[in-house]
Design an enzyme around this catalytic site. Structure first.
Site, PDB file in Angstrom:
ATOM      1  N   ILE A 214      31.134  42.154  39.633  1.00 58.81           N
ATOM      2  CA  ILE A 214      29.721  41.963  40.122  1.00 58.81           C
ATOM      3  C   ILE A 214      29.802  41.838  41.676  1.00 58.81           C
ATOM      4  O   ILE A 214      30.382  40.957  42.220  1.00 58.81           O
ATOM      5  CB  ILE A 214      28.805  40.795  39.581  1.00 58.81           C
ATOM      6  CG1 ILE A 214      28.859  41.094  38.180  1.00 58.81           C
ATOM      7  CG2 ILE A 214      27.458  40.717  40.237  1.00 58.81           C
ATOM      8  CD1 ILE A 214      28.088  39.984  37.485  1.00 58.81           C
ATOM      9  N   ASP A 230      24.242  33.167  35.367  1.00 54.40           N
ATOM     10  CA  ASP A 230      24.713  33.202  33.970  1.00 54.40           C
ATOM     11  C   ASP A 230      23.594  34.360  33.460  1.00 54.40           C
ATOM     12  O   ASP A 230      24.137  35.252  32.562  1.00 54.40           O
ATOM     13  CB  ASP A 230      24.530  32.071  33.222  1.00 54.40           C
ATOM     14  CG  ASP A 230      25.609  30.986  33.430  1.00 54.40           C
ATOM     15  OD1 ASP A 230      26.646  31.423  34.312  1.00 54.40           O
ATOM     16  OD2 ASP A 230      25.374  29.859  33.083  1.00 54.40           O
ATOM     17  N   GLU A 256      33.271  36.505  36.737  1.00 55.53           N
ATOM     18  CA  GLU A 256      32.220  37.558  36.788  1.00 55.53           C
ATOM     19  C   GLU A 256      32.796  38.860  36.576  1.00 55.53           C
ATOM     20  O   GLU A 256      32.167  39.857  36.630  1.00 55.53           O
ATOM     21  CB  GLU A 256      31.442  37.506  37.978  1.00 55.53           C
ATOM     22  CG  GLU A 256      32.226  38.095  39.250  1.00 55.53           C
ATOM     23  CD  GLU A 256      33.107  36.958  39.935  1.00 55.53           C
ATOM     24  OE1 GLU A 256      33.302  37.209  41.200  1.00 55.53           O
ATOM     25  OE2 GLU A 256      33.155  35.828  39.322  1.00 55.53           O
TER      26      GLU A 256
END
Length: 348
Positions: A214, A230, A256
């Site tokens: 990400i 989250d 992530e």
């Protein structure tokens, strides 16, 4: 922690503990009981899967953040399947005892019934009233039917209990192989799948991997909090799960980063799948659940690589990881394959 360490020599255990604390300090890992359990096992060298996972993270300069540390503990140190197996073993032992009792009773009843019928047959030869013999025979048959019904009911009950045990074991095994946050496969399931996929790929079937990260996730967490972070990870996992094929394995790689293993997919097919994932995430709209606020769009960078016959899986993932970082260095929100990585290397 493995109970076998309870009997370890004091000096040896102390030396392992010191190495574990040094390693944790080098990686800036908080010395919590769970983290210490992970690194004690790592330094003791008794868990090959754990050692490979940590070595891979270190080789790729991955930070040991709280999520990664929790993943390592839940995956390699404290899977719940162990406790379930103990309880299940006890239940199975009880069931085996009950089954043995049922069979013993059935055999005894069978002998009793055969003896009673034999006595009736002897009486018929002795000229006893046929009506009395018929009544006696019907009575014995009725008793036998009652006993059979009772035994069948008992067996049916134990069969249902066995079904419950089988379902419990299946769910427990699934939990031990699933990441708790994203519901994707965890590192243990990923490693197993990769080993099997590699064996097939050695026979000439293509195998590709894509690694997804990400973009600017740390600043997103800093601005909106880890709870929203989250939520974003769960959304990424959902998109990944929906966009890969049925035979593929989407998994959480750490922090992530998500990963997908694509059997029977060459680099071009894998790049197409990666691009579908990238577009779907870029088009997604994220709403903060507590306030209904629409949050900034999220994008991902994706690296793609194809397995080369005879290489180690770590080499495949390392090449995929370098393609991912080329995607990030090239502006993020893009897919980069190892082909472009090689071109960049040649140009450099």
């Amino acid at each position: 922690m493995d109970s076998s360490f309870d009997d370890t020599d004091y000096d040896y255990a102390a030396s392992v503990a010191r190495r574990a604390m040094r390693s944790m300090a080098e990686q800036r890992i908080a010395p919590t009981p769970a983290n210490f359990a992970v690194w004690f096992q790592y330094c003791a060298g008794g868990n090959d899967d754990l050692r490979n996972a940590i070595d891979l993270l270190i080789d790729h300069n991955r930070p040991f953040d709280s999520r990664t540390n929790q993943d390592l503990f839940e995956t390699y140190i404290a899977p719940q399947v162990g406790a379930v197996v103990v309880r299940t073993s006890e239940r199975l032992h009880a069931l085996m005892g009950a089954a043995k009792e049922f069979l013993t009773t059935a055999i005894a009843d069978n002998h009793s019934q055969m003896q009673a019928i034999s006595e009736v047959a002897d009486q018929s030869k002795a000229g006893v009233d046929p009506k009395a013999l018929v009544a006696q025979l019907m009575n014995e048959l009725a008793r036998a039917a009652t006993r059979t019904t009772r035994l069948e009911a008992g067996f049916a009950e134990k069969t249902r209990e066995l079904d419950v045990i089988r379902d419990s074991l299946s769910k427990s095994e699934e939990r031990a192989r699933t990441d708790t946050l994203t519901s994707l496969a965890n590192r243990r399931a990923l490693d197993e799948f990769l080993r099997k996929a590699q064996a097939t790929a050695e026979w000439g079937e293509p195998l590709s991997v894509l690694l997804l990260d990400i973009d600017h996730f740390k600043s997103f967490n800093d601005n909106f909090g880890h709870g929203v972070g989250d939520q974003v990870l769960r959304l990424m996992a959902k998109v990944l799960r929906e966009k890969v094929r049925e035979q593929d394995l989407p998994a959480r790689y750490g922090g992530e980063e998500l990963i997908a293993v694509l059997p029977d997919a060459d680099i071009s097919v894998a790049a197409e799948i990666a691009e579908r994932i990238r577009r779907a995430i870029a088009d997604a709209r994220i709403t903060r659940r507590s306030t209904g606020e629409t949050l900034p769009n999220i994008s991902v960078s994706i690296g793609v690589a194809q397995y080369r016959t005879g290489e180690a899986i770590t080499d495949l993932i390392e090449r995929c990881d370098r393609a991912l970082y080329l995607a990030k260095g090239g502006g993020r929100n893009r897919v980069v394959t190892e082909v472009e990585l090689e071109r960049a290397g040649a140009a450099g």
